[in-house]
Design a protein around this motif. Structure first.
Motif, PDB file in Angstrom:
ATOM      1  N   LEU A   9       0.822  -1.208   0.000  1.00 15.17           N
ATOM      2  CA  LEU A   9       0.000   0.000   0.000  1.00 15.17           C
ATOM      3  C   LEU A   9       0.855   1.256   0.000  1.00 15.17           C
ATOM      4  CD1 LEU A   9      -2.911  -0.615   2.557  1.00 15.17           C
ATOM      5  CD2 LEU A   9      -2.999  -0.745   0.063  1.00 15.17           C
ATOM      6  N   CYS A  10       0.274   2.319  -0.510  1.00 15.50           N
ATOM      7  CA  CYS A  10       0.835   3.664  -0.417  1.00 15.50           C
ATOM      8  C   CYS A  10      -0.222   4.551   0.214  1.00 15.50           C
ATOM      9  CB  CYS A  10       1.219   4.185  -1.801  1.00 15.50           C
ATOM     10  SG  CYS A  10       1.561   5.964  -1.839  1.00 15.50           S
ATOM     11  N   VAL A  11       0.075   5.096   1.381  1.00 19.87           N
ATOM     12  CA  VAL A  11      -0.824   6.056   2.008  1.00 19.87           C
ATOM     13  C   VAL A  11      -0.299   7.449   1.696  1.00 19.87           C
ATOM     14  CG1 VAL A  11      -1.937   6.830   4.117  1.00 19.87           C
ATOM     15  CG2 VAL A  11      -1.354   4.418   3.842  1.00 19.87           C
ATOM     16  N   GLN A  12      -1.082   8.190   0.943  1.00 20.18           N
ATOM     17  CA  GLN A  12      -0.669   9.500   0.451  1.00 20.18           C
ATOM     18  C   GLN A  12      -1.404  10.602   1.203  1.00 20.18           C
ATOM     19  OE1 GLN A  12      -0.365  10.465  -3.956  1.00 20.18           O
ATOM     20  NE2 GLN A  12      -2.188  11.628  -3.446  1.00 20.18           N
ATOM     21  N   ILE A  13      -0.655  11.607   1.626  1.00 21.97           N
ATOM     22  CA  ILE A  13      -1.271  12.767   2.280  1.00 21.97           C
ATOM     23  C   ILE A  13      -0.939  14.015   1.472  1.00 21.97           C
ATOM     24  CG2 ILE A  13      -1.340  11.787   4.596  1.00 21.97           C
ATOM     25  CD1 ILE A  13       1.225  13.264   5.229  1.00 21.97           C
ATOM     26  N   THR A  14      -1.951  14.819   1.235  1.00 18.61           N
ATOM     27  CA  THR A  14      -1.789  16.080   0.512  1.00 18.61           C
ATOM     28  C   THR A  14      -1.907  17.221   1.503  1.00 18.61           C
ATOM     29  OG1 THR A  14      -2.793  15.134  -1.481  1.00 18.61           O
ATOM     30  CG2 THR A  14      -2.694  17.537  -1.338  1.00 18.61           C
ATOM     31  N   MET A  15      -0.948  18.149   1.448  1.00 13.48           N
ATOM     32  CA  MET A  15      -0.921  19.276   2.373  1.00 13.48           C
ATOM     33  C   MET A  15      -0.602  20.568   1.621  1.00 13.48           C
ATOM     34  SD  MET A  15       1.137  17.669   5.606  1.00 13.48           S
ATOM     35  CE  MET A  15       2.574  17.403   4.589  1.00 13.48           C
ATOM     36  N   ARG A  16      -0.982  21.655   2.232  1.00  6.78           N
ATOM     37  CA  ARG A  16      -0.636  22.958   1.683  1.00  6.78           C
ATOM     38  C   ARG A  16       0.732  23.371   2.215  1.00  6.78           C
ATOM     39  NH1 ARG A  16      -2.265  27.875   3.612  1.00  6.78           N
ATOM     40  NH2 ARG A  16      -3.788  26.863   4.983  1.00  6.78           N
ATOM     41  N   LYS A  17       1.520  24.013   1.393  1.00  4.93           N
ATOM     42  CA  LYS A  17       2.831  24.477   1.819  1.00  4.93           C
ATOM     43  C   LYS A  17       2.688  25.626   2.808  1.00  4.93           C
ATOM     44  CE  LYS A  17       5.130  23.200  -2.525  1.00  4.93           C
ATOM     45  NZ  LYS A  17       5.791  23.702  -3.742  1.00  4.93           N
ATOM     46  N   MET A  18       3.254  25.431   3.968  1.00  2.76           N
ATOM     47  CA  MET A  18       3.211  26.453   5.010  1.00  2.76           C
ATOM     48  C   MET A  18       4.427  26.275   5.898  1.00  2.76           C
ATOM     49  SD  MET A  18       0.441  26.967   8.124  1.00  2.76           S
ATOM     50  CE  MET A  18      -0.946  26.982   7.016  1.00  2.76           C
ATOM     51  N   THR A  19       5.147  27.329   6.157  1.00  9.54           N
ATOM     52  CA  THR A  19       6.305  27.239   7.040  1.00  9.54           C
ATOM     53  C   THR A  19       5.852  27.345   8.493  1.00  9.54           C
ATOM     54  OG1 THR A  19       6.717  29.623   7.045  1.00  9.54           O
ATOM     55  CG2 THR A  19       7.762  28.316   5.282  1.00  9.54           C
ATOM     56  N   VAL A  20       6.729  26.948   9.398  1.00 14.45           N
ATOM     57  CA  VAL A  20       6.430  27.071  10.819  1.00 14.45           C
ATOM     58  C   VAL A  20       6.250  28.540  11.188  1.00 14.45           C
ATOM     59  CG1 VAL A  20       7.332  26.684  13.146  1.00 14.45           C
ATOM     60  CG2 VAL A  20       7.642  24.937  11.381  1.00 14.45           C
ATOM     61  N   GLU A  21       7.045  29.399  10.564  1.00 14.98           N
ATOM     62  CA  GLU A  21       6.934  30.840  10.847  1.00 14.98           C
ATOM     63  C   GLU A  21       5.576  31.381  10.409  1.00 14.98           C
ATOM     64  OE1 GLU A  21      10.955  29.519  10.951  1.00 14.98           O
ATOM     65  OE2 GLU A  21       9.494  29.401   9.300  1.00 14.98           O
ATOM     66  N   GLU A  22       5.095  30.926   9.278  1.00 10.46           N
ATOM     67  CA  GLU A  22       3.785  31.364   8.809  1.00 10.46           C
ATOM     68  C   GLU A  22       2.687  30.884   9.747  1.00 10.46           C
ATOM     69  OE1 GLU A  22       4.582  31.542   3.972  1.00 10.46           O
ATOM     70  OE2 GLU A  22       3.925  29.668   4.915  1.00 10.46           O
ATOM     71  N   TYR A  23       2.814  29.660  10.225  1.00  9.26           N
ATOM     72  CA  TYR A  23       1.818  29.153  11.161  1.00  9.26           C
ATOM     73  C   TYR A  23       1.833  29.944  12.462  1.00  9.26           C
ATOM     74  CZ  TYR A  23      -0.373  26.216  14.666  1.00  9.26           C
ATOM     75  OH  TYR A  23      -1.168  25.770  15.698  1.00  9.26           O
ATOM     76  N   GLU A  24       3.034  30.192  12.990  1.00 10.98           N
ATOM     77  CA  GLU A  24       3.136  30.933  14.248  1.00 10.98           C
ATOM     78  C   GLU A  24       2.584  32.341  14.104  1.00 10.98           C
ATOM     79  OE1 GLU A  24       7.249  30.550  15.211  1.00 10.98           O
ATOM     80  OE2 GLU A  24       6.981  28.547  16.122  1.00 10.98           O
ATOM     81  N   SER A  25       2.683  32.902  12.911  1.00  4.50           N
ATOM     82  CA  SER A  25       2.093  34.223  12.665  1.00  4.50           C
ATOM     83  C   SER A  25       0.573  34.165  12.769  1.00  4.50           C
ATOM     84  CB  SER A  25       2.509  34.716  11.274  1.00  4.50           C
ATOM     85  OG  SER A  25       1.886  35.949  10.962  1.00  4.50           O
ATOM     86  N   THR A  26      -0.042  33.072  12.269  1.00  7.10           N
ATOM     87  CA  THR A  26      -1.501  32.940  12.396  1.00  7.10           C
ATOM     88  C   THR A  26      -1.912  32.747  13.847  1.00  7.10           C
ATOM     89  OG1 THR A  26      -1.497  30.522  12.064  1.00  7.10           O
ATOM     90  CG2 THR A  26      -1.629  31.913  10.103  1.00  7.10           C
TER      91      THR A  26
END
Length: 219
Positions: free
Chosen positions: A194-211
């Motif tokens: 099996l291949c379990v695939q996850i799709t995510m949006r590109k976001m840096t830790v700095e961008e997250y901490e800003s939110t």
């Protein structure tokens, strides 16, 4: 008489593991010493309060978990990584890879298999805003029909009291955090696995901490 349970002190566990690691090393058992060191680092990661870390950190955590799981089954699993360096500094919800690796050992691993057991962690950029990661194995796999059923179940909402919903819960977390175009999908893997695939949006830790500072973060 009322009994009170003492508060758990993680420092006690770390110090104990450090003592056991050093004792094993002094006794010449370097393999056990290394495994204890990996366990201590793994536990430290589990109790970390950060919910969003770099892909590089998440991979280091996953590698420790994979090392311990492989040792549990006699070092019979070969692991490899194929992730472009430009993706390592993006952020990811913590403990994602560990869940996918655990899914393999619970559902796809066979101790009686004659073939060499392999697991691959890979990733790639799909466009300017999204990336995908895959945990691919050559385990027991699923039929095309069962794979379709599993993918449909992953997309269903979690019901109260439901058990064994790890991939469904992860799918919901990813969609809630990154948006409806992200999530989990199960695909054919290596040699029937099996291949379990996850799709995510590109976001840096700095961008997250800003939110977080702006009060906009979901997690």
């Amino acid at each position: 008489m009322l009994l009170r349970q003492a508060a758990f002190n993680p420092h006690f566990l770390f110090n104990t593991l450090e003592m056991l690691k050093n004792k094993s090393y002094l006794n010449g058992d370097t393999e056990t010493s290394d495994l204890i060191s990996q366990l201590a680092a793994l536990f430290r990661g589990l109790i970390n309060t950060k919910v969003f870390i770099s892909v590089k950190e998440e991979l280091a955590f996953a590698n420790r978990y994979l090392t311990l799981m492989s040792a549990r089954y006699g070092d019979c699993v070969e692991s490899d990584y194929d992730i472009p360096s430009e993706l390592l500094n993006y952020g990811i919800i913590r403990n994602v890879f560990q869940l996918l690796i655990e899914n393999y050992f619970v559902h796809g691993f066979s101790a009686d298999a004659e073939k060499t057991r392999r697991i691959l962690l890979s990733g790639k950029s799909t466009d300017a805003t999204h990336m995908i990661f895959c945990v691919t194995d050559n385990g027991t796999g699923l039929s095309a029909e069962d794979m379709q059923i599993l993918n449909e179940k992953i997309q269903e909402p979690i019901r109260h009291g439901e058990k064994h919903y790890g991939l469904k819960n992860l799918n919901q977390r990813l969609k809630l955090f990154y948006g409806p175009d992200c999530g989990v999908k199960v695909l054919p893997g290596m040699d029937g696995g099996l291949c379990v695939q996850i799709t995510m949006r590109k976001m840096t830790v700095e961008e997250y901490e800003s939110t977080v500072e702006k009060g906009e973060a979901i997690l």
